[in-house]
Design a protein around this motif. Structure first.
Motif, mmCIF file in Angstrom:
data_model
loop_
_atom_site.group_PDB
_atom_site.id
_atom_site.type_symbol
_atom_site.label_atom_id
_atom_site.label_comp_id
_atom_site.label_asym_id
_atom_site.label_seq_id
_atom_site.Cartn_x
_atom_site.Cartn_y
_atom_site.Cartn_z
ATOM 1 N N VAL A 75 0.844 -1.200 0.000
ATOM 2 C CA VAL A 75 0.000 0.000 0.000
ATOM 3 C C VAL A 75 0.876 1.246 0.000
ATOM 4 O O VAL A 75 0.555 2.235 0.629
ATOM 5 C CB VAL A 75 -0.955 0.028 1.208
ATOM 6 C CG1 VAL A 75 -2.067 -0.958 1.030
ATOM 7 C CG2 VAL A 75 -0.201 -0.220 2.484
ATOM 8 N N ALA A 83 -0.944 9.069 3.560
ATOM 9 C CA ALA A 83 -1.257 9.140 4.991
ATOM 10 C C ALA A 83 -0.162 9.873 5.740
ATOM 11 O O ALA A 83 -0.425 10.740 6.572
ATOM 12 C CB ALA A 83 -1.436 7.729 5.548
ATOM 13 N N PHE A 93 -2.993 5.527 15.491
ATOM 14 C CA PHE A 93 -1.772 4.877 15.017
ATOM 15 C C PHE A 93 -1.651 3.472 15.584
ATOM 16 O O PHE A 93 -1.301 2.529 14.869
ATOM 17 C CB PHE A 93 -0.553 5.701 15.422
ATOM 18 C CG PHE A 93 -0.115 6.631 14.357
ATOM 19 C CD1 PHE A 93 0.632 6.158 13.297
ATOM 20 C CD2 PHE A 93 -0.462 7.969 14.383
ATOM 21 C CE1 PHE A 93 1.025 7.002 12.292
ATOM 22 C CE2 PHE A 93 -0.071 8.821 13.385
ATOM 23 C CZ PHE A 93 0.676 8.336 12.331
ATOM 24 N N PRO A 120 -3.189 -4.310 5.359
ATOM 25 C CA PRO A 120 -2.470 -3.038 5.223
ATOM 26 C C PRO A 120 -3.345 -1.921 4.653
ATOM 27 O O PRO A 120 -3.162 -0.759 5.001
ATOM 28 C CB PRO A 120 -1.313 -3.367 4.274
ATOM 29 C CG PRO A 120 -1.715 -4.598 3.577
ATOM 30 C CD PRO A 120 -2.600 -5.349 4.508
ATOM 31 N N PHE A 121 -4.305 -2.299 3.808
ATOM 32 C CA PHE A 121 -5.170 -1.275 3.213
ATOM 33 C C PHE A 121 -5.953 -0.544 4.299
ATOM 34 O O PHE A 121 -5.970 0.689 4.360
ATOM 35 C CB PHE A 121 -6.117 -1.935 2.209
ATOM 36 C CG PHE A 121 -7.066 -0.971 1.562
ATOM 37 C CD1 PHE A 121 -6.631 -0.140 0.542
ATOM 38 C CD2 PHE A 121 -8.383 -0.882 1.973
ATOM 39 C CE1 PHE A 121 -7.491 0.763 -0.054
ATOM 40 C CE2 PHE A 121 -9.250 0.012 1.385
ATOM 41 C CZ PHE A 121 -8.802 0.826 0.360
ATOM 42 N N ALA A 144 -3.632 1.733 6.371
ATOM 43 C CA ALA A 144 -3.254 2.997 5.740
ATOM 44 C C ALA A 144 -4.422 3.966 5.720
ATOM 45 O O ALA A 144 -4.281 5.158 6.016
ATOM 46 C CB ALA A 144 -2.742 2.735 4.324
ATOM 47 N N VAL A 145 -5.615 3.439 5.401
ATOM 48 C CA VAL A 145 -6.786 4.315 5.329
ATOM 49 C C VAL A 145 -7.131 4.845 6.715
ATOM 50 O O VAL A 145 -7.554 5.993 6.867
ATOM 51 C CB VAL A 145 -7.963 3.554 4.689
ATOM 52 C CG1 VAL A 145 -9.246 4.325 4.835
ATOM 53 C CG2 VAL A 145 -7.667 3.312 3.229
ATOM 54 N N VAL A 191 -5.068 5.677 9.132
ATOM 55 C CA VAL A 191 -4.232 6.851 9.414
ATOM 56 C C VAL A 191 -4.659 8.018 8.529
ATOM 57 O O VAL A 191 -4.823 9.153 8.983
ATOM 58 C CB VAL A 191 -2.750 6.512 9.188
ATOM 59 C CG1 VAL A 191 -1.898 7.760 9.342
ATOM 60 C CG2 VAL A 191 -2.295 5.467 10.165
ATOM 61 N N LEU A 192 -4.856 7.728 7.247
ATOM 62 C CA LEU A 192 -5.176 8.774 6.271
ATOM 63 C C LEU A 192 -6.437 9.525 6.671
ATOM 64 O O LEU A 192 -6.457 10.752 6.751
ATOM 65 C CB LEU A 192 -5.356 8.114 4.901
ATOM 66 C CG LEU A 192 -5.590 9.009 3.707
ATOM 67 C CD1 LEU A 192 -4.410 9.925 3.533
ATOM 68 C CD2 LEU A 192 -5.781 8.163 2.471
ATOM 69 N N TYR A 251 -8.394 9.257 9.645
ATOM 70 C CA TYR A 251 -8.573 9.763 11.000
ATOM 71 C C TYR A 251 -7.579 10.852 11.350
ATOM 72 O O TYR A 251 -7.944 11.837 12.000
ATOM 73 C CB TYR A 251 -8.537 8.621 12.013
ATOM 74 C CG TYR A 251 -9.816 7.848 11.993
ATOM 75 C CD1 TYR A 251 -10.957 8.392 12.557
ATOM 76 C CD2 TYR A 251 -9.905 6.622 11.375
ATOM 77 C CE1 TYR A 251 -12.151 7.706 12.512
ATOM 78 C CE2 TYR A 251 -11.092 5.936 11.324
ATOM 79 C CZ TYR A 251 -12.216 6.479 11.892
ATOM 80 O OH TYR A 251 -13.387 5.811 11.845
ATOM 81 N N ASP A 293 -1.224 -9.816 -4.442
ATOM 82 C CA ASP A 293 -0.359 -8.731 -4.902
ATOM 83 C C ASP A 293 -1.073 -7.394 -4.799
ATOM 84 O O ASP A 293 -0.486 -6.385 -4.481
ATOM 85 C CB ASP A 293 0.025 -8.988 -6.358
ATOM 86 C CG ASP A 293 1.470 -9.436 -6.465
ATOM 87 O OD1 ASP A 293 2.112 -9.527 -5.409
ATOM 88 O OD2 ASP A 293 1.931 -9.673 -7.585
ATOM 89 N N ASN A 294 -2.347 -7.426 -5.123
ATOM 90 C CA ASN A 294 -3.119 -6.198 -5.185
ATOM 91 C C ASN A 294 -4.077 -6.164 -4.012
ATOM 92 O O ASN A 294 -5.011 -6.963 -3.948
ATOM 93 C CB ASN A 294 -3.880 -6.149 -6.516
ATOM 94 C CG ASN A 294 -4.394 -4.765 -6.795
ATOM 95 O OD1 ASN A 294 -4.617 -3.984 -5.880
ATOM 96 N ND2 ASN A 294 -4.578 -4.471 -8.059
ATOM 97 N N VAL A 295 -3.853 -5.253 -3.078
ATOM 98 C CA VAL A 295 -4.668 -5.271 -1.861
ATOM 99 C C VAL A 295 -5.996 -4.543 -2.046
ATOM 100 O O VAL A 295 -6.861 -4.608 -1.177
ATOM 101 C CB VAL A 295 -3.911 -4.640 -0.675
ATOM 102 C CG1 VAL A 295 -2.729 -5.487 -0.294
ATOM 103 C CG2 VAL A 295 -3.479 -3.232 -1.003
ATOM 104 N N VAL A 296 -6.166 -3.825 -3.148
ATOM 105 C CA VAL A 296 -7.386 -3.047 -3.336
ATOM 106 C C VAL A 296 -8.493 -3.907 -3.926
ATOM 107 O O VAL A 296 -9.662 -3.744 -3.578
ATOM 108 C CB VAL A 296 -7.121 -1.828 -4.239
ATOM 109 C CG1 VAL A 296 -8.293 -0.887 -4.209
ATOM 110 C CG2 VAL A 296 -5.875 -1.113 -3.798
#
Lengths: 460, 169
Positions: free
Chosen positions: A146, A153, B41, B53-54, B57-58, B60-61, B63, B127-130
């Motif tokens: 990611v 972030a 965090f 992990p997605f 990351a979101v 943190v992004l 909040y 490979d692709n977490v989305v």
């Protein structure tokens, strides 16, 4: 037990911990991974700090060059030791903590300004993987799946340092500066994030490795997503608080903005943070829009087998691209005047954000249409998008300009437009010419609007 | 759970609880907001340990950004002074209410039996977490997704309308 016995036993242990592995395959041993990561962290951190120190020198040299001066040239050859001298001076200086300042927040604010900028470098792929006897080592400190989201972030955290610095200083200028900077950074962060969505649309992944691989395969994103790159560039200037968007530290109005009360090494930290942010934004621009470590016009660097030569070549390529953008940051700083605050906000919310949102729609539609038409995802896809971008950029320039900037300042205006601009400009042309303070605050378009009537009268 | 994961779990869990306690006990709204960032965090670290992990990351992004806005709001609009001069805005009834809700949630958590929770098989490492998230969002949860979008849109329009409204003469 004698020393050779101990040493040989240790060697056997080490060999067991770090087993040899096919150089073209990722290492299997956890220990190899951990040690490689630690070494990468050390190297990247050292180089980064060294680079940032040299950037402060480079900025002074570039400004001197642009203003036809010599710049710092006393300390060491060509002034190369100037950053060391500056650092020593800042270490020796007394650190002042203002009365009524919030002690802990005052201390951690400079660190919070600096650390996020540095963290982004943890995920940037710097080069092709390096083959070693213990396996293939990725040339990014952490290859996150990611990476792109991590970067967004973390870079959104940089604003905390500035706000806390202003708030904890117990000083009105600091507080005003930090509120300006937070409003500015929060506003432009949205444009910045939105301008990178088209990159994800093309790559179909949020891993930076995948984004670079897609660019190496299809052509750089600056060709297929020119408008997005432009928005990113403008937002990057605003995010780093550099001219023409350095309102948080507008000296004439706010003393020095959020770091007014800081002295000594803490002040230096904010200074370092500014250059660290510049380096980070340049690295991101290179990775997202200019193919990262990709060497153009060849596929040699993208294919296995990997070699040390490939790693070095791609590493220099990435460094060169980052360097170009760093120079651009400095060039712009010593060329353009500062925006006014309301203009900055109007630009951010009224132009950049709608533009970025509209562009996402256009790119999504174009991608769907090209896929539907059966255009293969290679250079033909990029060229089709490039054609679209040329048209869009031309339209954007025409609309943004509306006969003001591209046409020369001496161009004649028709009578109605002249009357409109005279009515709009609140400062009479004669006083604007005479008063330097009004001239400094006026931006390109305003100054021109005031000068244009004068040029007209001279011409007539 | 391997010892490594167990160690990380307790590390981040303790961080989250400690920061949350500090968050509710600080008198200065600015320190409180910062401790809340710390909670986010720590939660993000837990998500990473869950191989998500997605979401991390979101977390943190979204909040950290949201708290920043709260922060600016607190500093700019409420015009709060130094912590010492701050009057306590909380009254007895809301405090009691909050306490009751907290105890209820705690009781709920304690009452839930571990084995009654649904267990999800581990997905193979992608490979692709989305893609997995997107596939679920746009198929099974499409209605919820669109409804959430509409709620957010209404909120944005409402904010713009409120901001544009002229003060009564």
């Amino acid at each position: 037990m004698t020393a050779p016995v101990v040493l040989s036993a240790l060697a056997v242990d080490l060999a067991a911990w770090f087993p040899r592995h096919d150089p073209q395959q990722a290492p299997e041993s956890v220990y190899t991974f951990a040690v490689a990561s630690a070494i990468k962290m050390l190297i990247v951190f050292t180089l980064y700090m060294l680079g940032v120190a040299l950037l402060t020198l480079a900025e002074r040299k570039v400004s001197a060059w642009i203003q036809d001066r010599r710049g710092p040239n006393r300390a060491g050859p060509f002034g190369l030791l100037q950053p060391v001298a500056d650092g020593l001076k800042n270490l020796m200086k007394e650190e002042v903590r203002p009365a009524g300042a919030d002690k802990w927040l005052f201390i951690i604010a400079p660190m919070l300004a600096f650390i996020p900028a540095m963290l982004v470098w943890a995920v940037l792929p710097l080069a092709t993987p390096l083959p070693t006897p213990w396996g293939l080592i990725d040339m990014a400190v952490a290859t996150l799946p990611v990476g792109y989201l991590f970067m967004l972030a973390v870079s959104s955290l940089g604003v905390y340092g500035m706000v806390l610095a202003g708030w904890s200083s117990n000083n009105k200028y600091s507080l005003l500066g930090s509120l300006r900077s937070s409003a500015q950074m929060v506003s432009y962060e949205i444009a910045l994030g939105m301008s990178t969505i088209p990159v994800l649309l093309l790559a179909g992944n949020v891993s930076l490795d995948a984004i670079i691989a897609q660019q190496a395969h299809m052509g750089w994103n600056v060709l297929s997503l020119t408008v997005a790159w432009f928005i990113f560039l403008v937002a990057a200037f605003a995010e780093t608080n550099r001219l023409p968007f350095d309102l948080p530290e507008a000296e004439a109005e706010l003393v020095a903005g959020y770091h007014t009360e800081y002295s000594g090494m803490k002040f230096s930290m904010f200074f370092i943070a500014e250059y660290a942010n510049m380096a980070t934004m340049s690295g991101l621009m290179a990775a997202l829009y200019f193919g990262g470590w990709d060497i153009p016009f060849t596929q040699w660097d993208n294919e296995a087998p990997y070699s040390v030569l490939k790693t070095l070549a791609t590493l220099s390529m990435f460094a060169a691209k980052t360097g170009v953008f760093l120079f651009l940051f400095m060039w712009v700083r010593w060329t353009l005047p500062r925006f006014r605050y309301d203009q900055l906000m109007t630009l951010g919310w009224g132009i950049m954000l709608p533009l970025a949102l509209g562009y996402i729609l256009v790119v999504a539609t174009a991608t769907l249409a090209l896929d539907w038409l059966g255009v293969p995802r290679d250079w033909r896809f990029t060229m089709s998008l490039l054609a679209l971008n040329v048209v869009l950029t031309a339209l954007l320039l025409l609309w943004g300009d509306r006969g003001r900037l591209v046409s020369p300042a001496s161009a004649r205006l028709d009578a109605r437009e002249l009357a409109r601009r005279r009515a709009r400009s609140t400062v009479a042309p004669s006083t604007a010419m005479g008063a330097p303070s009004a001239r400094v605050l006026a931006t390109a378009s305003d100054t021109e609007a005031q000068q244009a009537p004068a040029a007209q009268e001279v011409g007539a | 759970m391997t010892p490594f994961y167990r160690f990380q779990f307790y590390l981040f869990a303790l961080m989250a609880i400690g920061a949350a306690l500090l968050f509710v006990t600080r008198r200065s709204p600015v320190s409180a907001a910062l401790w809340l960032v710390n909670v986010m965090f720590a939660l993000s670290g837990l998500y990473v340990m869950l191989d998500a992990p997605f979401v991390a990351a979101v977390q943190v992004l979204v909040y950290a950004g949201a708290i920043m806005v709260v922060f600016i709001f607190v500093v700019m609009l409420l015009n709060l002074g130094r912590p010492g001069q701050l009057p306590d805005l909380r009254e007895v009834a809301p405090r009691l209410g909050a306490g009751v809700v907290g105890i209820a949630i705690l009781a709920n958590l304690l009452a839930v039996r571990r084995d009654a929770l649904p267990t999800v098989a581990l997905e193979p490492h992608a490979d692709n977490v989305v893609t997995p998230v997107a596939e679920l969002l746009f198929s099974d949860y499409l209605l919820a997704f669109e409804l959430t979008s509409i709620v957010l849109l209404v909120a944005v329009v409402g904010a713009v309308v409120l901001a544009k409204r002229k003060a009564a003469p």
